[in-house]
Enzyme design. Structure first.
Site, mmCIF file in Angstrom:
data_model
loop_
_atom_site.group_PDB
_atom_site.id
_atom_site.type_symbol
_atom_site.label_atom_id
_atom_site.label_comp_id
_atom_site.label_asym_id
_atom_site.label_seq_id
_atom_site.Cartn_x
_atom_site.Cartn_y
_atom_site.Cartn_z
ATOM 1 N N GLU A 169 0.775 -1.231 0.000
ATOM 2 C CA GLU A 169 0.000 0.000 0.000
ATOM 3 C C GLU A 169 0.813 1.292 0.000
ATOM 4 O OE1 GLU A 169 -3.099 -0.163 2.982
ATOM 5 O OE2 GLU A 169 -4.088 -1.830 1.948
ATOM 6 N N GLU A 289 -5.508 -8.013 -0.708
ATOM 7 C CA GLU A 289 -6.212 -7.854 0.568
ATOM 8 C C GLU A 289 -7.677 -7.554 0.302
ATOM 9 O OE1 GLU A 289 -4.718 -5.058 3.471
ATOM 10 O OE2 GLU A 289 -2.646 -5.725 3.222
HETATM 11 C C1 BGC Z 1 -2.961 -3.261 7.174
HETATM 12 C C2 BGC Z 1 -3.602 -3.811 8.416
HETATM 13 C C3 BGC Z 1 -5.058 -3.473 8.462
HETATM 14 C C4 BGC Z 1 -5.724 -3.900 7.174
HETATM 15 C C5 BGC Z 1 -7.156 -3.514 7.142
HETATM 16 C C6 BGC Z 1 -3.703 -3.736 6.004
HETATM 17 O O1 BGC Z 1 -3.076 -3.250 4.860
HETATM 18 O O2 BGC Z 1 -1.656 -3.686 7.094
HETATM 19 O O3 BGC Z 1 -2.928 -3.342 9.533
HETATM 20 O O4 BGC Z 1 -5.673 -4.164 9.517
HETATM 21 O O5 BGC Z 1 -5.053 -3.339 6.081
HETATM 22 O O6 BGC Z 1 -7.317 -2.158 7.389
#
Ligand code: BGC
Length: 348
Positions: A169, A289
């Site tokens: 990110e 993710e």
């Molecule tokens: C972060 C996490 C977070 C997740 C959802 C991820 O990219 O590393 O710390 O919980 O995103 O927000």
């Protein structure tokens, strides 16, 4: 004089021969190793899960997750193909040049990668939560590259099932333009020791799909998987999430996701956009993710997760659910059991 020149010629010829034959041997060795295809590699990533909140915490354990050997088997047995291992290297390396990474931390990462590999899981390891780089990209460029130089060198003999993701990110001050400059430098560093390694690179502004349009990856490097993250609508996925502002997200509590057309159409719109970009650019896509926080109700989380997983696979994307056993967890570490609705959503 004449003799001396002749001797020199013979020596030079000898050296040239040696170089030529060792190059030929190198070529033979390279020729034996079939280059991997990024689309094939992406198929191997398939259905994956993030080992989140462990090695990406400031210190492993600080966010409630310490990786256990059994986790890798549990994940494999459940039917997953791969794990994404988020890693906060920046907390385990010298702040000044030569930015040496703590050897004990590397050993811990080795342990995780070995266990994943032993269990037949593909692995994506990354640089995660490099907050200083996001805040001051220019000041941290050398350190970022030095971290990759060390990581890449250390894992250069790993099997093809191990892939490197340059940075989780990119955001904040790391603008799309700065990210394009930095990713090219990072990739070049990795390629020095890992010419054949599959590298994963995400779009700017936290890997959002709309920023795929801006990403610039060296055209001739085809061993790349492009990754995106998807948490829309945030009001649902991040309801009550303390880390993005308790006050703001408290008001989101109770938001459901029922799979009605308006909701599914939004996902379809974005995923189609990513699929179109993938076709136009001939690059495979990983959904690195997605998921919903534990404060959302389980029915909604399961419906949302199932719809996203299915939509990703239908478009040829690999995916990594966020995450294994913490606050988005598909697995309950206290009960030592999967949260069945989430597992079914991910591995139908
Ligand atoms: C972060 C996490 C977070 C997740 C959802 C991820 O990219 O590393 O710390 O919980 O995103 O927000």
């Amino acid at each position: 004089m004449f003799r001396a020149r002749n001797t020199l010629l013979i020596v030079v010829a000898g050296i040239s021969l040696l170089i030529a034959s060792s190059c030929a041997m190198g070529e033979k060795a390279d020729a034996k190793k079939k280059p991997v295809d990024a689309f094939e590699q992406n198929k191997h990533l398939g259905r994956g899960i993030n080992l989140g909140n462990a090695l990406d915490a400031p210190k492993e354990g600080e966010w409630g997750v310490t990786l256990k050997e059994e986790y890798f088997k549990i994940i494999k047995d459940a039917g997953f193909d791969s794990v994404r291992i988020p890693i906060r290297w920046s907390n385990h390396a010298l702040k000044e040049a030569p930015y040496t990474i703590d050897p004990n931390f590397i050993k811990r990462v080795d342990w995780a990668i070995d266990n994943a590999t032993k269990n037949g899981l593909y692995v994506m390891l990354n640089i995660h939560h490099y907050i200083e780089l996001m805040e001051k990209p220019k000041d941290n460029t050398d350190r970022f590259l030095a971290l990759w130089q060390q990581i890449a060198e250390h894992y250069k003999d790993s099997p093809d099932s191990v892939m490197f993701e340059l940075l989780n990110e990119p955001s904040n001050q790391l603008s799309p333009q700065l990210w394009n400059e930095l990713l090219a430098k990072g990739l070049a560093v990795v390629r020095k020791s890992n010419p054949g390694r599959t590298v994963v690179i995400g779009s700017a502004e936290s890997n959002i799909i709309n920023l795929l349009q801006k990403i610039q990856i060296p055209e001739d490097d085809r061993n790349i998987i492009v990754t995106v993250h998807y948490y829309t609508p945030l009001r649902f996925t991040h309801q009550g999430a303390e880390w993005i502002g308790a006050e703001k997200t408290k008001g989101w509590l109770g938001t459901k996701w029922t799979g009605e057309e308006k909701e599914t159409q939004e996902v379809i719109k974005y995923f189609d956009r990513a699929a179109d970009w993938s076709k136009e650019n001939n690059r495979p896509i990983n959904l690195g993710e997605f998921g919903a926080y534990e404060k959302a109700d389980m029915d909604s989380r399961a419906l949302y997760t199932a719809f996203l997983a299915k939509s990703a696979i239908e478009r040829g994307f690999s995916f990594d659910y966020w995450e294994f056993c913490s606050s988005f967890g598909a697995y309950d570490p206290k009960k030592n059991a999967w949260r069945e609705p989430l597992l079914k959503a991910l591995i139908p």
